[in-house]
Design a protein around this motif. Structure first.
Motif, PDB file in Angstrom:
ATOM      1  N   ASN A 254      49.998  41.659  49.735  1.00  0.00           N
ATOM      2  CA  ASN A 254      49.310  40.559  50.410  1.00  0.00           C
ATOM      3  C   ASN A 254      48.968  39.484  49.389  1.00  0.00           C
ATOM      4  N   ILE A 255      49.332  38.261  49.691  1.00  0.00           N
ATOM      5  CA  ILE A 255      49.038  37.129  48.813  1.00  0.00           C
ATOM      6  C   ILE A 255      48.266  36.099  49.629  1.00  0.00           C
ATOM      7  N   TYR A 256      47.048  35.806  49.171  1.00  0.00           N
ATOM      8  CA  TYR A 256      46.156  34.915  49.900  1.00  0.00           C
ATOM      9  C   TYR A 256      45.979  33.595  49.157  1.00  0.00           C
ATOM     10  N   HIS A 257      45.818  32.536  49.922  1.00  0.00           N
ATOM     11  CA  HIS A 257      45.462  31.236  49.358  1.00  0.00           C
ATOM     12  C   HIS A 257      43.951  31.251  49.155  1.00  0.00           C
ATOM     13  N   ALA A 258      43.509  31.396  47.903  1.00  0.00           N
ATOM     14  CA  ALA A 258      42.098  31.637  47.624  1.00  0.00           C
ATOM     15  C   ALA A 258      41.317  30.376  47.278  1.00  0.00           C
ATOM     16  N   PHE A 259      41.984  29.407  46.629  1.00  0.00           N
ATOM     17  CA  PHE A 259      41.263  28.214  46.160  1.00  0.00           C
ATOM     18  C   PHE A 259      42.276  27.124  45.839  1.00  0.00           C
ATOM     19  N   GLN A 260      41.881  25.873  46.105  1.00  0.00           N
ATOM     20  CA  GLN A 260      42.724  24.747  45.713  1.00  0.00           C
ATOM     21  C   GLN A 260      41.874  23.496  45.582  1.00  0.00           C
ATOM     22  N   ASN A 261      42.095  22.753  44.502  1.00  0.00           N
ATOM     23  CA  ASN A 261      41.540  21.410  44.392  1.00  0.00           C
ATOM     24  C   ASN A 261      42.688  20.471  44.030  1.00  0.00           C
ATOM     25  N   GLU A 262      42.409  19.305  43.514  1.00  0.00           N
ATOM     26  CA  GLU A 262      43.478  18.355  43.225  1.00  0.00           C
ATOM     27  C   GLU A 262      44.320  18.767  42.024  1.00  0.00           C
TER      28      GLU A 262
ATOM     29  N   PHE B 261      31.790  44.864  25.899  1.00  0.00           N
ATOM     30  CA  PHE B 261      32.266  44.135  27.074  1.00  0.00           C
ATOM     31  C   PHE B 261      33.407  43.202  26.681  1.00  0.00           C
ATOM     32  N   TYR B 262      34.378  43.057  27.572  1.00  0.00           N
ATOM     33  CA  TYR B 262      35.456  42.090  27.375  1.00  0.00           C
ATOM     34  C   TYR B 262      35.899  41.568  28.737  1.00  0.00           C
ATOM     35  N   LEU B 263      36.504  40.404  28.725  1.00  0.00           N
ATOM     36  CA  LEU B 263      36.985  39.801  29.961  1.00  0.00           C
ATOM     37  C   LEU B 263      38.213  40.558  30.458  1.00  0.00           C
ATOM     38  N   PRO B 264      38.350  40.711  31.768  1.00  0.00           N
ATOM     39  CA  PRO B 264      39.526  41.408  32.303  1.00  0.00           C
ATOM     40  C   PRO B 264      40.766  40.521  32.272  1.00  0.00           C
ATOM     41  N   ASP B 265      41.915  41.138  32.439  1.00  0.00           N
ATOM     42  CA  ASP B 265      43.151  40.368  32.562  1.00  0.00           C
ATOM     43  C   ASP B 265      43.196  39.612  33.888  1.00  0.00           C
ATOM     44  N   THR B 266      42.522  40.168  34.900  1.00  0.00           N
ATOM     45  CA  THR B 266      42.565  39.588  36.243  1.00  0.00           C
ATOM     46  C   THR B 266      41.371  38.672  36.458  1.00  0.00           C
ATOM     47  N   MET B 267      41.631  37.361  36.445  1.00  0.00           N
ATOM     48  CA  MET B 267      40.589  36.368  36.690  1.00  0.00           C
ATOM     49  C   MET B 267      41.191  35.214  37.483  1.00  0.00           C
ATOM     50  N   GLY B 268      40.379  34.622  38.355  1.00  0.00           N
ATOM     51  CA  GLY B 268      40.852  33.479  39.122  1.00  0.00           C
ATOM     52  C   GLY B 268      39.769  32.951  40.037  1.00  0.00           C
ATOM     53  N   PHE B 269      40.076  31.864  40.716  1.00  0.00           N
ATOM     54  CA  PHE B 269      39.133  31.242  41.638  1.00  0.00           C
ATOM     55  C   PHE B 269      39.334  31.784  43.049  1.00  0.00           C
ATOM     56  N   SER B 270      38.226  31.975  43.756  1.00  0.00           N
ATOM     57  CA  SER B 270      38.270  32.362  45.163  1.00  0.00           C
ATOM     58  C   SER B 270      37.149  31.626  45.882  1.00  0.00           C
ATOM     59  N   GLU B 271      37.536  30.670  46.720  1.00  0.00           N
ATOM     60  CA  GLU B 271      36.590  29.799  47.418  1.00  0.00           C
ATOM     61  C   GLU B 271      35.685  29.107  46.393  1.00  0.00           C
ATOM     62  N   ASP B 272      34.376  29.330  46.448  1.00  0.00           N
ATOM     63  CA  ASP B 272      33.471  28.635  45.525  1.00  0.00           C
ATOM     64  C   ASP B 272      33.028  29.529  44.373  1.00  0.00           C
ATOM     65  N   LYS B 273      33.801  30.582  44.099  1.00  0.00           N
ATOM     66  CA  LYS B 273      33.455  31.532  43.042  1.00  0.00           C
ATOM     67  C   LYS B 273      34.595  31.640  42.016  1.00  0.00           C
ATOM     68  N   PHE B 274      34.211  32.041  40.798  1.00  0.00           N
ATOM     69  CA  PHE B 274      35.200  32.460  39.810  1.00  0.00           C
ATOM     70  C   PHE B 274      35.101  33.970  39.722  1.00  0.00           C
ATOM     71  N   VAL B 275      36.236  34.649  39.850  1.00  0.00           N
ATOM     72  CA  VAL B 275      36.264  36.104  39.991  1.00  0.00           C
ATOM     73  C   VAL B 275      36.774  36.759  38.714  1.00  0.00           C
ATOM     74  N   LEU B 276      36.041  37.768  38.267  1.00  0.00           N
ATOM     75  CA  LEU B 276      36.504  38.669  37.210  1.00  0.00           C
ATOM     76  C   LEU B 276      36.703  40.025  37.867  1.00  0.00           C
ATOM     77  N   LEU B 277      37.890  40.599  37.730  1.00  0.00           N
ATOM     78  CA  LEU B 277      38.184  41.836  38.434  1.00  0.00           C
ATOM     79  C   LEU B 277      38.840  42.855  37.508  1.00  0.00           C
ATOM     80  N   PHE B 278      38.235  44.036  37.454  1.00  0.00           N
ATOM     81  CA  PHE B 278      38.800  45.167  36.729  1.00  0.00           C
ATOM     82  C   PHE B 278      39.410  46.115  37.760  1.00  0.00           C
ATOM     83  N   ASN B 279      40.704  46.342  37.682  1.00  0.00           N
ATOM     84  CA  ASN B 279      41.378  47.216  38.631  1.00  0.00           C
ATOM     85  C   ASN B 279      41.039  48.682  38.360  1.00  0.00           C
ATOM     86  N   PRO B 280      41.296  49.574  39.339  1.00  0.00           N
ATOM     87  CA  PRO B 280      41.008  50.998  39.142  1.00  0.00           C
ATOM     88  C   PRO B 280      41.604  51.531  37.839  1.00  0.00           C
ATOM     89  N   TYR B 281      40.841  52.362  37.174  1.00  0.00           N
ATOM     90  CA  TYR B 281      41.166  53.007  35.902  1.00  0.00           C
ATOM     91  C   TYR B 281      40.947  52.108  34.684  1.00  0.00           C
TER      92      TYR B 281
END
Length: 255
Positions: A120-128, A207-227
């Motif tokens: 599943n691929i969602y359109h999470a955020f877009q600006n100019e 602590f370190y930043l995850p590889d998975t980061m991006g914008f979703s609506e009005d948030k910036f997301v940091l996501l650590f996948n399982p394991y």
């Protein structure tokens, strides 16, 4: 129509055109039912919902090429370093044939009736300036459970080129320190306690930043996948920070 009014009209028209998005996205869907080899016999399940960029031809083509590559890579089960399939249709075909190749070697009590793939691929955020697509891929190919992982694709809307989330920051170290404070607040870890004090698996207890980061609506997301920093049972560990809180660390070109 006098000259002054005509000038105002032209300026208004040009201003409106400038604000229009160069690239727009529509949803598309693909499943195993579209494959001829599934017409007369059961097939592994393949469900793909994804975004298609439209607008400026060269920019849209660059974005769509990377989206298609992500889907193809998500379905890849081979031993090679990279998939040989060049289209979603071909990648889904190879995924289904992989089960048929493996099925004769499976004990009857472990015969699954097929593998399972969901993308599943969602359109999470877009600006100019940028667009952020959030992507989730899940595969089940036997065992106690399948595995699903989330990632983000970021694109420069001026070129269609992919971007690394880290490249958006002018003060990455400052952002990482701020993110650690937010992470500790979210998980009720006291400021002076180690990051692993409640059971996380951060390497070297740092602590370190995850590889998975991006914008979703009005948030910036940091996501650590399982394991990555916790067990499979803990699921994905997701931290969402309001965009306005991280603007001091961001390159204003992309805001």
């Amino acid at each position: 129509m006098n000259y002054g009014f005509r000038l105002l009209f032209v300026l208004f028209f040009l201003s409106g055109c400038k604000q229009e998005a160069v690239i727009e996205f529509t949803s598309s869907y693909f499943s195993e039912e579209e494959l001829e080899l599934c017409n007369n016999e059961p097939c592994s399940q393949v469900s793909i919902e994804y975004q298609v960029a439209k607008g400026d031809e060269s920019i849209a083509a660059a974005i769509n090429e990377k989206i298609e590559w992500y889907i193809i890579a998500s379905l890849f089960l081979g031993d090679d370093d990279a998939p040989s399939a060049k289209t979603i249709h071909a990648a889904a075909t190879e995924f289904i044939l992989a089960y048929r190749d493996h099925q004769p070697d499976l004990p009857s009590n472990l015969d699954l009736g097929g593998y399972d793939a969901e993308v599943n691929i969602y359109h999470a955020f877009q600006n100019e300036s940028i667009v952020s697509l959030e992507m989730y891929a899940y595969l089940f190919t036997g065992g106690a459970h399948g595995y699903g992982a989330t990632s983000f694709l970021l694109f420069d809307l001026k070129t269609g080129e992919g971007m690394e989330a880290r490249s958006l920051f002018t003060d990455l170290a400052g952002f990482a320190a701020y993110a650690e404070r937010k992470f500790k607040e979210e998980h009720e870890i006291t400021e002076d306690a180690s990051i692993n004090s409640t059971g996380f698996w951060f390497e070297d207890d740092q602590f370190y930043l995850p590889d998975t980061m991006g914008f979703s609506e009005d948030k910036f997301v940091l996501l650590f996948n399982p394991y990555e920093i916790a067990s499979y049972a803990a699921g994905a560990i997701r931290l969402e920070i309001p965009i306005e809180e991280i603007t001091p660390y961001l390159d204003t070109e992309f805001l």
